[in-house]
Design a protein around this motif. Structure first.
Motif, mmCIF file in Angstrom:
data_model
loop_
_atom_site.group_PDB
_atom_site.id
_atom_site.type_symbol
_atom_site.label_atom_id
_atom_site.label_comp_id
_atom_site.label_asym_id
_atom_site.label_seq_id
_atom_site.Cartn_x
_atom_site.Cartn_y
_atom_site.Cartn_z
ATOM 1 N N GLU A 274 38.607 31.633 49.383
ATOM 2 C CA GLU A 274 37.626 32.477 48.708
ATOM 3 C C GLU A 274 38.228 33.841 48.457
ATOM 4 O O GLU A 274 39.071 34.319 49.212
ATOM 5 N N ASP A 275 37.739 34.477 47.397
ATOM 6 C CA ASP A 275 38.288 35.751 46.980
ATOM 7 C C ASP A 275 37.181 36.493 46.239
ATOM 8 O O ASP A 275 36.379 35.881 45.530
ATOM 9 N N ILE A 276 37.132 37.822 46.383
ATOM 10 C CA ILE A 276 36.057 38.578 45.747
ATOM 11 C C ILE A 276 36.106 38.482 44.225
ATOM 12 O O ILE A 276 35.116 38.728 43.547
ATOM 13 N N TRP A 277 37.266 38.087 43.676
ATOM 14 C CA TRP A 277 37.378 37.996 42.217
ATOM 15 C C TRP A 277 37.001 36.617 41.689
ATOM 16 O O TRP A 277 37.044 36.376 40.485
ATOM 17 N N ARG A 278 36.602 35.702 42.559
ATOM 18 C CA ARG A 278 36.172 34.382 42.117
ATOM 19 C C ARG A 278 34.953 34.475 41.190
ATOM 20 O O ARG A 278 34.753 33.653 40.306
ATOM 21 N N SER A 310 49.155 33.079 36.063
ATOM 22 C CA SER A 310 48.624 34.149 36.908
ATOM 23 C C SER A 310 47.116 34.231 36.990
ATOM 24 O O SER A 310 46.587 34.885 37.892
ATOM 25 N N GLY A 311 46.380 33.610 36.071
ATOM 26 C CA GLY A 311 44.923 33.627 36.163
ATOM 27 C C GLY A 311 44.379 35.030 36.255
ATOM 28 O O GLY A 311 44.683 35.900 35.439
ATOM 29 N N THR A 312 43.562 35.290 37.274
ATOM 30 C CA THR A 312 42.956 36.612 37.426
ATOM 31 C C THR A 312 43.831 37.572 38.224
ATOM 32 O O THR A 312 43.353 38.611 38.674
ATOM 33 N N GLY A 313 45.094 37.231 38.442
ATOM 34 C CA GLY A 313 46.053 38.204 38.934
ATOM 35 C C GLY A 313 46.200 38.345 40.433
ATOM 36 O O GLY A 313 46.728 39.351 40.911
ATOM 37 N N SER A 314 45.789 37.336 41.188
ATOM 38 C CA SER A 314 45.866 37.453 42.651
ATOM 39 C C SER A 314 47.286 37.695 43.145
ATOM 40 O O SER A 314 47.527 38.532 44.019
ATOM 41 N N ALA A 339 42.435 40.307 35.249
ATOM 42 C CA ALA A 339 43.600 40.690 36.046
ATOM 43 C C ALA A 339 43.966 42.153 35.825
ATOM 44 O O ALA A 339 44.292 42.877 36.776
ATOM 45 N N LYS A 340 43.910 42.607 34.584
ATOM 46 C CA LYS A 340 44.243 44.000 34.283
ATOM 47 C C LYS A 340 43.251 44.949 34.940
ATOM 48 O O LYS A 340 43.639 45.988 35.497
ATOM 49 N N ARG A 341 41.957 44.620 34.891
ATOM 50 C CA ARG A 341 40.955 45.453 35.555
ATOM 51 C C ARG A 341 41.206 45.485 37.059
ATOM 52 O O ARG A 341 41.063 46.519 37.712
ATOM 53 N N ARG A 342 41.574 44.345 37.579
ATOM 54 C CA ARG A 342 41.839 44.232 39.017
ATOM 55 C C ARG A 342 42.978 45.145 39.441
ATOM 56 O O ARG A 342 42.894 45.866 40.446
ATOM 57 N N LEU A 343 44.084 45.121 38.691
ATOM 58 C CA LEU A 343 45.242 45.954 39.047
ATOM 59 C C LEU A 343 44.981 47.429 38.802
ATOM 60 O O LEU A 343 45.507 48.284 39.529
ATOM 61 N N CYS A 344 44.153 47.744 37.812
ATOM 62 C CA CYS A 344 43.785 49.156 37.615
ATOM 63 C C CYS A 344 43.043 49.669 38.834
ATOM 64 O O CYS A 344 43.264 50.796 39.288
ATOM 65 N N GLU A 345 42.176 48.842 39.368
ATOM 66 C CA GLU A 345 41.429 49.233 40.561
ATOM 67 C C GLU A 345 42.344 49.366 41.763
ATOM 68 O O GLU A 345 42.204 50.286 42.578
ATOM 69 N N THR A 346 43.313 48.451 41.879
ATOM 70 C CA THR A 346 44.250 48.491 43.008
ATOM 71 C C THR A 346 45.128 49.736 42.965
ATOM 72 O O THR A 346 45.401 50.355 43.995
#
Length: 358
Positions: A274-278, A310-314, A339-346
Motif C-alpha cells: 500500500e502507498d498513499i499515492w494509490r 515508472s507509473g506514478t513515480g514510486s 509522478a511529477k506532482r509527487r516529486l515536486c512535493e518531495t
C-alpha cells in the motif's frame, strides 16, 4: 531532460513514451541501478501516451509473446546498466485456463539465456491476498529478482544490515551471547570428543576462546560452533558442494559468528503493498519500503536509479529521498503527471542537492 540527470544538472526527470525507444537515448553503461515492475500479463488494460488503447506490454495474446516483448525492453536495460549495476525486477504471476503460468520464471530464464546473472530471488510477502478463489490457496506473494551483468558488482552490505537489538552480555563473570550461548556445551564436546585428534582439539579450543574474547570486546554478539561428530553440516556433507563440509573435514570444526554490525536481510520481505499515492488512479503502486533495500544496497549515493515502467513515480521518489538521482519512463500521460506532482512535493523543501554527488 534525461541528459540533465545524466550530466548532474537535474536530480530527476520523467519521460513519456515507449520504454524501448526512450532507452535508446541513454548511453551504454551509464545507469547505476534499475528497478521496475512492468505491466503484468493480461492483468489490466493500459493506455498509451495518446490516451488510447494500444498493444502495449501486458496485453499480448500469449505468455510467449509477453516474454518476447518484455525482452526487447530488457535488452536495452542491459545495455544502459553499468557493469557494476543491478537490475531489480518485480513480476506477478497469472492463471490462464486454470493453470499458473509461472510468468516471473519464464522471464528470468529468458534473461539467463541472454547472459544475466540471477543473484537473488526475493519473496515479497504482501501479508494479505485475494479472497475470491474457492478451489486453490490465496495468493499472497510475488517475486522480486535481483539480476546483474557481471560477477563483480556494487553491493553495500553495511547500508542494509539489521543490527541486533541485544548484544552479548556478562553475568556472574561469564560472557553470554545474545541468544544465550556461553560456549560451555562446545567446550565439553571438544574435550570429550573421540573423533577429533589432539591437535584438532587444541585448535578448536583456541578458536572457541578467541570467539568468547571477541564477545567480551563487543565485536561479536552471537555464534554457533559445529564440531565433527557432534553437529551436522547445514546444507550438505559433500566436500565438493559445501565449503563448510570441507572445513569440517579438514579442521574438525567451524564457527559461524554474528558481528556487532548486524546481518543482511533474508530473501523474504514482509511488506504490505500500500502507498498513499494509490488513490491517484494507479492500481499497482510500488510501496516505497520495497524500494529502500535495493536502492541502499546496489546504488551508490549520488548514483542514478532508472524505472522504465515508472507509473506514478514510486521508484524515482524513493531514489531522491535516499540521496540518489532518478529517471522514470512511462507510456501514460496520466500517471506521469501524478509522478511529477509527487516529486515536486518531495523536493519542494530541498535547497541543496550537493549530497547527490554533483
Amino acid at each position: 531532460m534525461i541528459e540533465n540527470v545524466l550530466n548532474g544538472n537535474s536530480v530527476y526527470c520523467f519521460e513519456i513514451g515507449d520504454s524501448a525507444n526512450v532507452l535508446k537515448r541513454i548511453p551504454d553503461n551509464s545507469i547505476d541501478c534499475i528497478i521496475t515492475s512492468p505491466p503484468y500479463w493480461q492483468q489490466r488494460i493500459y493506455e498509451d501516451y495518446n490516451g488510447e488503447l494500444s498493444n502495449v506490454i501486458g496485453m499480448e495474446a500469449s505468455p510467449d509473446e509477453y516474454v518476447e516483448n518484455l525482452m526487447v525492453v530488457i535488452r536495452e536495460v542491459k545495455r544502459v546498466l553499468k557493469p557494476s549495476g543491478a537490475f531489480w525486477l518485480n513480476i506477478g504471476d497469472k492463471f490462464w485456463k486454470k493453470c499458473l503460468m509461472g510468468m516471473p520464471w519464464r522471464v528470468a530464464l529468458a534473461m539467463e539465456k541472454e547472459g544475466w546473472l540471477l543473484r537473488s530471488d526475493i519473496v515479497w510477502d504482501q501479508m494479505k491476498g485475494t479472497q475470491s478463489c474457492k478451489d486453490r490457496f490465496r495468493d499472497i506473494y510475488e517475486h522480486v529478482f535481483q539480476f546483474v551483468k557481471s560477477s563483480k558488482y556494487y553491493f553495500d552490505a553495511d547500508a542494509v544490515r539489521i543490527v541486533p537489538e541485544k548484544g552479548a552480555y556478562e553475568k556472574n563473570g561469564e560472557i553470554i551471547s545474545a541468544t544465550g550461548v556461553t560456549g560451555k556445551k562446545y567446550l565439553s564436546q571438544i574435550q570429550c570428543s573421540e573423533v577429533l585428534s589432539d591437535e584438532e582439539k587444541q585448535n578448536a579450543l583456541s578458536a572457541l576462546n578467541e570467539t568468547l574474547d571477541e564477545m567480551k570486546r563487543g565485536e561479536v554478539v552471537d555464534f554457533r560452533m559445529t564440531i565433527r561428530g557432534e553437529q551436522r553440516v547445514y546444507h550438505s556433507e559433500s566436500k565438493k558442494i559445501s565449503g563448510r563440509a570441507k572445513e569440517l573435514s579438514e579442521k574438525g570444526f567451524f564457527i559461524v559468528k554474528m558481528r556487532k554490525k548486524g546481518f543482511l536481510p533474508s530473501n523474504i520481505w514482509r511488506i504490505v503493498p500500500e502507498d498513499i499515492w494509490r488513490k491517484d488512479a494507479h492500481c499497482a503502486v510500488f510501496p516505497e519500503e520495497l524500494l529502500r533495500v535495493p536502492i541502499l544496497s546496489t546504488c551508490p549515493v549520488g548514483g542514478i536509479v532508472l524505472d522504465p515502467f515508472s507509473g506514478t513515480g514510486s521508484t524515482v521518489d524513493a531514489a531522491v529521498r535516499l540521496g540518489r538521482k532518478g529517471i522514470g519512463i512511462d507510456l501514460s500521460n496520466q500517471y506521469t503527471e501524478v509522478a511529477k506532482r509527487r516529486l515536486c512535493e518531495t523536493t519542494k523543501n530541498f535547497n541543496d542537492f550537493s549530497f547527490y554527488g554533483r
